[in-house]
Design an enzyme around this catalytic site. Sequence first.
Site, PDB file in Angstrom:
ATOM      1  N   THR A 228     -54.176 -94.695  35.490  1.00  0.00           N
ATOM      2  CA  THR A 228     -55.615 -94.655  35.789  1.00  0.00           C
ATOM      3  C   THR A 228     -55.831 -93.988  37.140  1.00  0.00           C
ATOM      4  O   THR A 228     -54.973 -94.092  38.022  1.00  0.00           O
ATOM      5  CB  THR A 228     -56.225 -96.069  35.911  1.00  0.00           C
ATOM      6  N   ASP A 229     -56.958 -93.337  37.311  1.00  0.00           N
ATOM      7  CA  ASP A 229     -57.318 -92.945  38.668  1.00  0.00           C
ATOM      8  C   ASP A 229     -57.470 -94.241  39.463  1.00  0.00           C
ATOM      9  O   ASP A 229     -57.617 -95.333  38.890  1.00  0.00           O
ATOM     10  CB  ASP A 229     -58.596 -92.103  38.694  1.00  0.00           C
TER      11      ASP A 229
END
Length: 806
Positions: A228-229
Amino acid sequence: MKYQDIISSMTIEEKAAFLSGKGEWETRNFDKLGIPSIFCSDGPHGIRKQAGAGDHLGLNASLPATCFPTAATIANSWNEELGETLGETLGEEAMAEGVNVLLGPGLNIKRSPLCGRNFEYFSEDPYLAGKMAASYVRGIQSKGVYACPKHFAVNSQELRRMAMNSVVDERTLREIYLTGFEIAVKEGKAKTIMSAYNEVNGVYANENKHLLKDILRDEWGFDGIVITDWGASNDHALGVAAGSNLEMPNPGLDSARELIAAVESGKISIEDVDARVDELLDAVITLSVKAKGRPEDFDKNAHHAVARRAATESTILLKNEDKILPLKSGAKVAIIGDFAFVPRYQGAGSSLVNPTKVETVAELAGSYDLQIVGMSRGYSRNGKEDAATKKEALDLAARADIVLFFFGLNEDSESEGMDRTHMRIPQNQIELLQELGQVNANLVGVISAGSAIEMPWHHYFKALLHCYLNGQAGAGAVLDILTGKANPSGKLSETIPRRLEDTPAYRYYPSRQRTSEYRESLYVGYRYYDTADIPVLYPFGFGLSYTSFEYSDISVNEDGVSFTIKNTGDVDGAEVAQMYVGLPNGKVFRPEKELKGFAKVFLKAGEIKTVTIPFDDKTFRYFNVKTNKWEIEDGKYQIMVGSSSANILLTGDVLKGETTEVMPYVKEELGAYYSGKIENVSDAEFEKLLGRPIPDGKWSGELSSNDAICQMYYAKSGLARLAYNILTKKKKKADESGVPDLNILFIYNMPFRAMAKMTAGAVSMEMVDGIVKLVNGHFFGGLGTIIGGFIRNSKKNKAYEAKIKG
Ligand code: BGC
């Protein structure tokens, strides 16, 4: 499963905890199970490994690393071989610093020149962006480090980037926003990918099955890990079910508990968890083996030389009247502009590199064969008028034959976390330029800016070099080009429009609501300007050389196009030949032409070469929203070869048969899209394109944990509105100081839930719910939930930690 033996000896607590980060940059290790931890670092154009405590946006300095030109710059080289060399160099530095996953390259599409992060992205064109990204990935991964193309996907706006829904039709999604990633995955063989902050058509990118499962893993065959960012996870369980492996950075054990609860309730299956654990184990174990016995140093000078070559090849000569460049030996020049002393060579945000050294024009110019009458900063960086410095510059200009003016966008103009509101450079630079023009007609401009700018002043210059953000070795590259030691060969990887109002997304960008409507559809960059006949200042693909090239002898067959290029000048040089494809009067709407191939060709003076650009699976395809497949329309396709999108020099054609009779559109319903005039697409037409109603994006009612902190403007609680006002004042003060405060920008744009996702377990989602209640005016209820949540969270954290110890 590859690691069945390890997985079967893991408890559910261990599995769930493994799927989220341990700290700002690391994964969790489980020593008794033989599972090591791996280290991730930014960023796309240099390693940002923090030596001390890690923090998200670089408050603590990082270790010195080579600062290469940013992606927006390198894309102008149109050179995949260079991209691969850069990737190798980045990979070597990552390895030397103990970094296993390099968080880049960034390849979001430059939907609007206003996106604050455009300097980190390659292009407005997905084919060019994809090819360059794939070359980086190959280079980085050849050194035993995984690359992480980002941000997947449709993340072309910084404003409220974590609380925004990109509403885009399936064809535009595929053809414009995903094709680059497809190339990076299929041709670059990327082993990790970063899911974006935003929602795509109402589902967070990180839990979007259509993106992560149907397309990424099933269609493209991606077999790596999705990360995930930082703070981009919304519902971790849904993420895992969709194919996301690692929640970053450090949500604490609340996220792991959420996962276990989801398995227990049947919301997701244990098979999903096991599959994600298996994929992550493969990455962790493979990368740790690759890093065994790694070198702990790299050759700083050699890497600086690579940065210089990259900057040289990426510089674009936009104009050169009277052949004022290259400068004659001994030319009498004045060097003016603060950027000659303090270069602007990289952008702000998570990609900020602590360079091994930075060269400046002011320091290096003396070693070139030039007669320098003097140097002056000319203007000040803070945008304010400085009469004394201005006078000094004008006096120098009057005494010189040629003025070299270094200027462009200041540090506060473009940054991660904010979008620009206009495309202008600071007014004090323009004013100085106008006065310089009064005293000297021979002005040569050297621009530093990470994105497209308006250039209503360009006629003041006889020659203009656009350097973008050219890294720590940029100064030498610029001087080499100015003096003819190097011949410019960069070409624009984005259009320079005449004015912001001409840009296709002008009315739709940035979104003011929760939804960002991609009404302009396929018409991004030159696809729009060409089709809708909008004049531009400098077209996509444009760039001059000190020599000239002649194109001839085109021949087109089933497999590709061949032609010859001759260097007709008297110096060696390189030309970027571009192949565009169009289908005039097609039944399916499409831009007038689209880039489908290119070749950078080095030619000695007088040399002739035959160039072949092959067709590939992307040359003729379009995405048919009715068959839900890539299809080919029948017709006589135009194959256009040229030196830019606006300068087509050779054309041929090729006949193709159709792959389906099913037509995706009714022409009469989509007039704007068939004409390319997409400036004012009506709701009805956009709905037809979407094939569903436009979602309501209005802010109304109570705020939720997914609304951004800056939306506290609407809060019912006076306390929350006070907090909003304090934060806004702080932001304004930082903005005015000329140096954006990245942490304030981050907090401003982040949703409430990020408090739980990025605080190492100190805050749980239950506590976030309490905070949101409070913001919505339920003071006592909110406070009660926060206090109760805090006690429960601490107890549960302790109990969980005891279970996974050892
Ligand atoms: C950025 C990513 C970056 C990450 C880690 C995020 O805010 O969007 O590009 O890799 O932070 O620093």
